[in-house]
Scaffold this motif. Structure first.
Motif, PDB file in Angstrom:
ATOM      1  N   LEU A  12      65.739  25.357  -1.269  1.00 53.98           N
ATOM      2  CA  LEU A  12      66.319  24.519  -0.220  1.00 53.98           C
ATOM      3  C   LEU A  12      65.247  24.006   0.741  1.00 53.98           C
ATOM      4  O   LEU A  12      65.306  22.851   1.199  1.00 53.98           O
ATOM      5  CB  LEU A  12      67.390  25.294   0.544  1.00 53.98           C
ATOM      6  N   VAL A  13      64.292  24.847   1.068  1.00 56.62           N
ATOM      7  CA  VAL A  13      63.200  24.406   1.944  1.00 56.62           C
ATOM      8  C   VAL A  13      62.459  23.231   1.311  1.00 56.62           C
ATOM      9  O   VAL A  13      62.187  22.213   1.963  1.00 56.62           O
ATOM     10  CB  VAL A  13      62.233  25.578   2.240  1.00 56.62           C
ATOM     11  N   GLU A  14      62.133  23.363   0.039  1.00 60.76           N
ATOM     12  CA  GLU A  14      61.413  22.291  -0.656  1.00 60.76           C
ATOM     13  C   GLU A  14      62.259  21.033  -0.775  1.00 60.76           C
ATOM     14  O   GLU A  14      61.747  19.911  -0.660  1.00 60.76           O
ATOM     15  CB  GLU A  14      60.986  22.774  -2.048  1.00 60.76           C
ATOM     16  N   ALA A  15      63.562  21.200  -1.003  1.00 63.84           N
ATOM     17  CA  ALA A  15      64.451  20.048  -1.177  1.00 63.84           C
ATOM     18  C   ALA A  15      64.535  19.191   0.080  1.00 63.84           C
ATOM     19  O   ALA A  15      64.871  17.997  -0.005  1.00 63.84           O
ATOM     20  CB  ALA A  15      65.849  20.520  -1.572  1.00 63.84           C
ATOM     21  N   ASN A  16      64.208  19.775   1.225  1.00 65.22           N
ATOM     22  CA  ASN A  16      64.363  19.044   2.487  1.00 65.22           C
ATOM     23  C   ASN A  16      63.037  18.676   3.149  1.00 65.22           C
ATOM     24  O   ASN A  16      63.008  18.337   4.331  1.00 65.22           O
ATOM     25  CB  ASN A  16      65.232  19.865   3.436  1.00 65.22           C
ATOM     26  N   ARG A  17      61.961  18.729   2.378  1.00 68.71           N
ATOM     27  CA  ARG A  17      60.700  18.209   2.898  1.00 68.71           C
ATOM     28  C   ARG A  17      60.861  16.718   3.188  1.00 68.71           C
ATOM     29  O   ARG A  17      61.403  15.970   2.382  1.00 68.71           O
ATOM     30  CB  ARG A  17      59.567  18.432   1.897  1.00 68.71           C
ATOM     31  N   GLY A  18      60.379  16.290   4.347  1.00 67.04           N
ATOM     32  CA  GLY A  18      60.564  14.905   4.770  1.00 67.04           C
ATOM     33  C   GLY A  18      61.764  14.713   5.671  1.00 67.04           C
ATOM     34  O   GLY A  18      61.942  13.640   6.257  1.00 67.04           O
ATOM     35  N   ARG A  19      62.607  15.752   5.801  1.00 68.68           N
ATOM     36  CA  ARG A  19      63.780  15.672   6.680  1.00 68.68           C
ATOM     37  C   ARG A  19      63.597  16.556   7.921  1.00 68.68           C
ATOM     38  O   ARG A  19      64.576  16.934   8.557  1.00 68.68           O
ATOM     39  CB  ARG A  19      65.043  16.120   5.944  1.00 68.68           C
ATOM     40  N   GLU A  20      62.372  16.914   8.256  1.00 64.99           N
ATOM     41  CA  GLU A  20      62.124  17.904   9.306  1.00 64.99           C
ATOM     42  C   GLU A  20      62.803  17.557  10.625  1.00 64.99           C
ATOM     43  O   GLU A  20      63.257  18.447  11.354  1.00 64.99           O
ATOM     44  CB  GLU A  20      60.615  18.081   9.523  1.00 64.99           C
ATOM     45  N   SER A  21      62.906  16.293  10.958  1.00 62.80           N
ATOM     46  CA  SER A  21      63.491  15.906  12.248  1.00 62.80           C
ATOM     47  C   SER A  21      65.008  15.720  12.178  1.00 62.80           C
ATOM     48  O   SER A  21      65.669  15.587  13.215  1.00 62.80           O
ATOM     49  CB  SER A  21      62.854  14.613  12.752  1.00 62.80           C
ATOM     50  N   ARG A  22      65.557  15.739  10.997  1.00 63.63           N
ATOM     51  CA  ARG A  22      67.003  15.540  10.834  1.00 63.63           C
ATOM     52  C   ARG A  22      67.763  16.801  11.248  1.00 63.63           C
ATOM     53  O   ARG A  22      67.310  17.924  11.038  1.00 63.63           O
ATOM     54  CB  ARG A  22      67.317  15.193   9.380  1.00 63.63           C
ATOM     55  N   VAL A  23      68.947  16.612  11.843  1.00 61.72           N
ATOM     56  CA  VAL A  23      69.754  17.749  12.285  1.00 61.72           C
ATOM     57  C   VAL A  23      70.407  18.406  11.070  1.00 61.72           C
ATOM     58  O   VAL A  23      71.140  17.760  10.313  1.00 61.72           O
ATOM     59  CB  VAL A  23      70.828  17.320  13.294  1.00 61.72           C
ATOM     60  N   ALA A  24      70.141  19.688  10.893  1.00 61.86           N
ATOM     61  CA  ALA A  24      70.783  20.454   9.821  1.00 61.86           C
ATOM     62  C   ALA A  24      72.083  21.064  10.306  1.00 61.86           C
ATOM     63  O   ALA A  24      73.100  21.024   9.600  1.00 61.86           O
ATOM     64  CB  ALA A  24      69.842  21.548   9.320  1.00 61.86           C
ATOM     65  N   TYR A  25      72.064  21.648  11.518  1.00 61.88           N
ATOM     66  CA  TYR A  25      73.239  22.350  12.042  1.00 61.88           C
ATOM     67  C   TYR A  25      73.482  22.003  13.506  1.00 61.88           C
ATOM     68  O   TYR A  25      72.545  21.795  14.279  1.00 61.88           O
ATOM     69  CB  TYR A  25      73.067  23.874  11.912  1.00 61.88           C
ATOM     70  N   VAL A  26      74.771  21.997  13.835  1.00 62.90           N
ATOM     71  CA  VAL A  26      75.213  21.857  15.220  1.00 62.90           C
ATOM     72  C   VAL A  26      76.195  22.994  15.489  1.00 62.90           C
ATOM     73  O   VAL A  26      77.154  23.178  14.739  1.00 62.90           O
ATOM     74  CB  VAL A  26      75.932  20.510  15.462  1.00 62.90           C
ATOM     75  N   ASP A  27      75.946  23.771  16.543  1.00 58.13           N
ATOM     76  CA  ASP A  27      76.943  24.766  16.946  1.00 58.13           C
ATOM     77  C   ASP A  27      77.243  24.597  18.425  1.00 58.13           C
ATOM     78  O   ASP A  27      76.846  23.595  19.038  1.00 58.13           O
ATOM     79  CB  ASP A  27      76.495  26.193  16.593  1.00 58.13           C
ATOM     80  N   ASP A  28      77.955  25.549  19.006  1.00 61.86           N
ATOM     81  CA  ASP A  28      78.375  25.394  20.396  1.00 61.86           C
ATOM     82  C   ASP A  28      77.218  25.480  21.384  1.00 61.86           C
ATOM     83  O   ASP A  28      77.349  25.084  22.545  1.00 61.86           O
ATOM     84  CB  ASP A  28      79.418  26.471  20.743  1.00 61.86           C
ATOM     85  N   ALA A  29      76.067  25.988  20.926  1.00 59.37           N
ATOM     86  CA  ALA A  29      74.917  26.152  21.820  1.00 59.37           C
ATOM     87  C   ALA A  29      73.878  25.058  21.663  1.00 59.37           C
ATOM     88  O   ALA A  29      73.005  24.909  22.522  1.00 59.37           O
ATOM     89  CB  ALA A  29      74.267  27.518  21.587  1.00 59.37           C
ATOM     90  N   GLY A  30      73.921  24.289  20.589  1.00 65.07           N
ATOM     91  CA  GLY A  30      72.910  23.257  20.403  1.00 65.07           C
ATOM     92  C   GLY A  30      72.748  22.887  18.938  1.00 65.07           C
ATOM     93  O   GLY A  30      73.661  23.053  18.125  1.00 65.07           O
ATOM     94  N   THR A  31      71.560  22.370  18.607  1.00 67.41           N
ATOM     95  CA  THR A  31      71.299  21.900  17.254  1.00 67.41           C
ATOM     96  C   THR A  31      70.094  22.627  16.653  1.00 67.41           C
ATOM     97  O   THR A  31      69.273  23.211  17.361  1.00 67.41           O
ATOM     98  CB  THR A  31      71.010  20.386  17.238  1.00 67.41           C
ATOM     99  N   LEU A  32      70.007  22.552  15.325  1.00 66.25           N
ATOM    100  CA  LEU A  32      68.887  23.113  14.589  1.00 66.25           C
ATOM    101  C   LEU A  32      68.461  22.063  13.569  1.00 66.25           C
ATOM    102  O   LEU A  32      69.256  21.645  12.730  1.00 66.25           O
ATOM    103  CB  LEU A  32      69.305  24.403  13.869  1.00 66.25           C
ATOM    104  N   SER A  33      67.217  21.617  13.656  1.00 60.76           N
ATOM    105  CA  SER A  33      66.712  20.618  12.718  1.00 60.76           C
ATOM    106  C   SER A  33      66.314  21.276  11.404  1.00 60.76           C
ATOM    107  O   SER A  33      66.160  22.499  11.315  1.00 60.76           O
ATOM    108  CB  SER A  33      65.504  19.895  13.321  1.00 60.76           C
ATOM    109  N   TYR A  34      66.097  20.452  10.401  1.00 60.58           N
ATOM    110  CA  TYR A  34      65.638  20.985   9.124  1.00 60.58           C
ATOM    111  C   TYR A  34      64.257  21.621   9.241  1.00 60.58           C
ATOM    112  O   TYR A  34      63.953  22.615   8.574  1.00 60.58           O
ATOM    113  CB  TYR A  34      65.652  19.898   8.044  1.00 60.58           C
ATOM    114  N   GLY A  35      63.421  21.051  10.095  1.00 57.43           N
ATOM    115  CA  GLY A  35      62.118  21.659  10.314  1.00 57.43           C
ATOM    116  C   GLY A  35      62.227  23.018  10.976  1.00 57.43           C
ATOM    117  O   GLY A  35      61.535  23.975  10.583  1.00 57.43           O
ATOM    118  N   GLN A  36      63.094  23.134  11.972  1.00 58.95           N
ATOM    119  CA  GLN A  36      63.307  24.422  12.638  1.00 58.95           C
ATOM    120  C   GLN A  36      63.935  25.435  11.688  1.00 58.95           C
ATOM    121  O   GLN A  36      63.629  26.631  11.740  1.00 58.95           O
ATOM    122  CB  GLN A  36      64.198  24.225  13.865  1.00 58.95           C
ATOM    123  N   LEU A  37      64.827  24.968  10.826  1.00 56.07           N
ATOM    124  CA  LEU A  37      65.451  25.860   9.842  1.00 56.07           C
ATOM    125  C   LEU A  37      64.395  26.439   8.906  1.00 56.07           C
ATOM    126  O   LEU A  37      64.355  27.651   8.668  1.00 56.07           O
ATOM    127  CB  LEU A  37      66.509  25.096   9.045  1.00 56.07           C
TER     128      LEU A  37
END
Length: 523
Positions: free
Chosen positions: A18-43
């Motif tokens: 999954l990490v490899e599949a999302n190379r190039g999407r580092e700035s894209r939002v992967a998750y949103v929860d009640d506290a904020g967001t997590l980008s693909y790079g942060q993931l």
């Protein structure tokens, strides 16, 4: 397996995939929860840090880590971080008792626990019961300092340098455990491989037509096999964005996310769709961006699917899956919806209906459902008898009864343990329940068999009425007449009991065995 899908290589780590599949999407939002967001790079960074942090605690490859966490951005980081390290995450239901957790900790022999702060008291109570010594506890989003020797999740991973490489696992190596939801008894530790989620994504992303620009929201939680696919495997395979919700998926909670987060794809269960249709404050379709809905967990009654589509202009793609097969293996399609059926086999899966003698049954006859596909679990941990009963060579016995029609569509009849023989003929509890919920006064229903004064099996219905409706003799008579008009005479419920709520698992499955236990206690 689907002919167009490349199988995983000899070395395959699903988290690394999954990490490899999302190379190039580092700035894209992967998750949103009640506290904020997590980008693909942060993931990706978090996954590598969890792997390193587990190694620093001397949690070793193939040892288990217990995850008792509400859905939030820490969940996929913890789960995939463990897999990246070759450690085995054991995802568990967040609505269980301390006794349940004590049993699972002993059964899994988990070396570490990652727990949501809101569930700390339950965990502490489970640990106090003894039976197995956990070496390390990590608390997600603590509101106060964790006890001495415990770790705060954010600080724990921040202190670890990201792991330089994933564990060199193979596709058939143990990847993670899920505990079965216990609709028929004590939960079983279901052991899945690194390749299994890969194959669920190959099949279901294509079937549902999921896209990178989709925003996915699953009412089914991540600890549930259905929810794990919906909110982790599928979106992370295609680089989509996923909404996570810690609280229980009440109609109000779901409507709030529909309105505020604007998901395009929603995954729910039949009980949830029924509750939303009955809610007085349901949003108007013009306020939403939904383009597709999915249902699993139990069969979707035809009437609920039709009413939902009429109200929102969105189809519900109903299918059947299981913890043992990880996700859906028979399903309707977005362009081929037949409400009242589970659809046709998903690409990559073979389906057979067998009689009690083990032979194939003819179309139109009730049979036991067997599945052959690439996502079957390896076993139930520490339970050879149940493993042998369920996993039979290439085939998995699901414990469900089905009928296939001449066009190849499968219709659910009920769990094998729940099926009834009345007047020498099979009666599907689900068929009677699906008829009862068509009545405007009924919210939910469950049907079991009870013995009459002559020792013969008769159907009894437990009914939850919509708000403001009275459960009296006249209502009972009206419901019996309603079913008689629509089904064969031997199928109508001879007795109806009105109750406030049905016993269910945390994933929404009705526990009919609890109703049978209640009846047995009365006799």
């Amino acid at each position: 397996m689907p002919a167009t899908a490349a199988p995983p290589g000899e070395t395959f780590n699903f988290a690394a995939h999954l990490v490899e599949a999302n190379r190039g999407r580092e700035s894209r939002v992967a998750y949103v929860d009640d506290a904020g967001t997590l980008s693909y790079g942060q993931l990706a960074d978090g996954i590598r840090r969890v792997a390193a942090a587990l190694a620093a605690l001397d949690v070793r490859r193939e040892e288990r880590v217990f995850l008792v966490m509400h859905d939030c951005t820490d969940w996929p980081v913890a789960f995939l971080g463990a897999m990246y390290a070759g450690v085995v995450p054991v995802a568990v239901n967040t609505l269980l008792t301390a006794d349940d957790y004590a049993y699972m900790l002993k059964h899994s022999r988990a070396q570490a626990v990652i727990v949501s702060d809101a569930l700390r008291a339950q965990l502490e109570s489970a640990l106090a019961r003894g039976g197995h010594e956990v070496k390390h506890v990590v608390v997600s989003r603590p509101q106060s300092a964790p006890p001495a020797g415990w770790h705060a999740f954010d600080r724990w991973i921040a202190a670890a340098a990201p792991a330089s490489a994933p564990a060199a696992t193979g596709p058939d190596d143990v990847g993670f455990w899920l505990y079965s939801s216990g609709s028929t008894g004590r939960p079983k530790g279901t052991v899945h491989t690194h390749a299994n989620p890969y194959w669920t994504a190959v099949a279901n992303v294509r079937l549902l037509g999921l896209r990178e620009d989709d925003v996915l929201f699953s009412a089914a939680k991540l600890f549930f096999a259905y929810g794990l696919g919906n909110a982790l495997t599928f979106p992370l395979t295609i680089g989509a964005t996923t909404i996570l919700m810690a609280e229980r998926p009440t109609p109000d909670a779901v409507f709030k996310r529909w309105l505020e987060r604007k998901p395009t794809v929603f995954f729910g269960a039949p009980t949830g769709y029924a509750g939303m249709l009955a809610a007085p404050n349901a949003p108007d379709r013009s306020q939403l961006k939904l383009r597709l809905c999915s249902s699993a967990g139990e069969a979707l009654p035809k009437e609920i699917g039709e009413r939902f589509t009429e109200r929102y202009g969105v189809a519900i793609v109903d299918g059947i899956g299981s913890t043992e097969m990880l996700h859906v293996f028979i399903s309707n399609r977005p362009d081929d919806i037949r409400y009242g059926t589970s659809g046709r086999p998903v690409e990559g899966y073979e389906v057979e209906l067998r009689g009690e003698d083990g032979r194939l049954v003819a179309d139109g006859e009730v049979g036991d459902l067997y599945i052959n596909g690439p996502t079957a679990a390896l076993m139930y941990w520490g339970n050879r008898e149940k493993s042998r009963d369920t996993f039979r060579g290439a085939w998995t016995r699901t414990g469900d009864k089905y009928i296939r029609d001449a066009e190849g569509y499968f219709t659910y009849c009920g769990r094998s343990d729940d099926m009834l023989k009345v007047s020498g003929q099979y009666v599907s509890p689900f068929e009677v329940e699906a008829t009862l919920v068509q009545h405007p006064a009924v919210l939910e229903a469950a049907v079991i068999g009870v013995a009459d004064e002559n020792g013969l099996t008769r159907t009894k219905a437990f009914v939850v009425l919509k708000g403001g409706k009275e459960g009296d003799a006249s209502t009972e008579a009206a419901l019996k007449a309603f079913v008689k008009e629509r089904l064969a005479p031997h199928k109508y419920p001879r007795a109806i009991e009105f109750i406030a709520e049905l016993p269910k698992t945390a994933t929404g499955k009705i526990q009919r065995f609890r109703l049978r236990e209640r009846e047995a206690a009365r006799s």
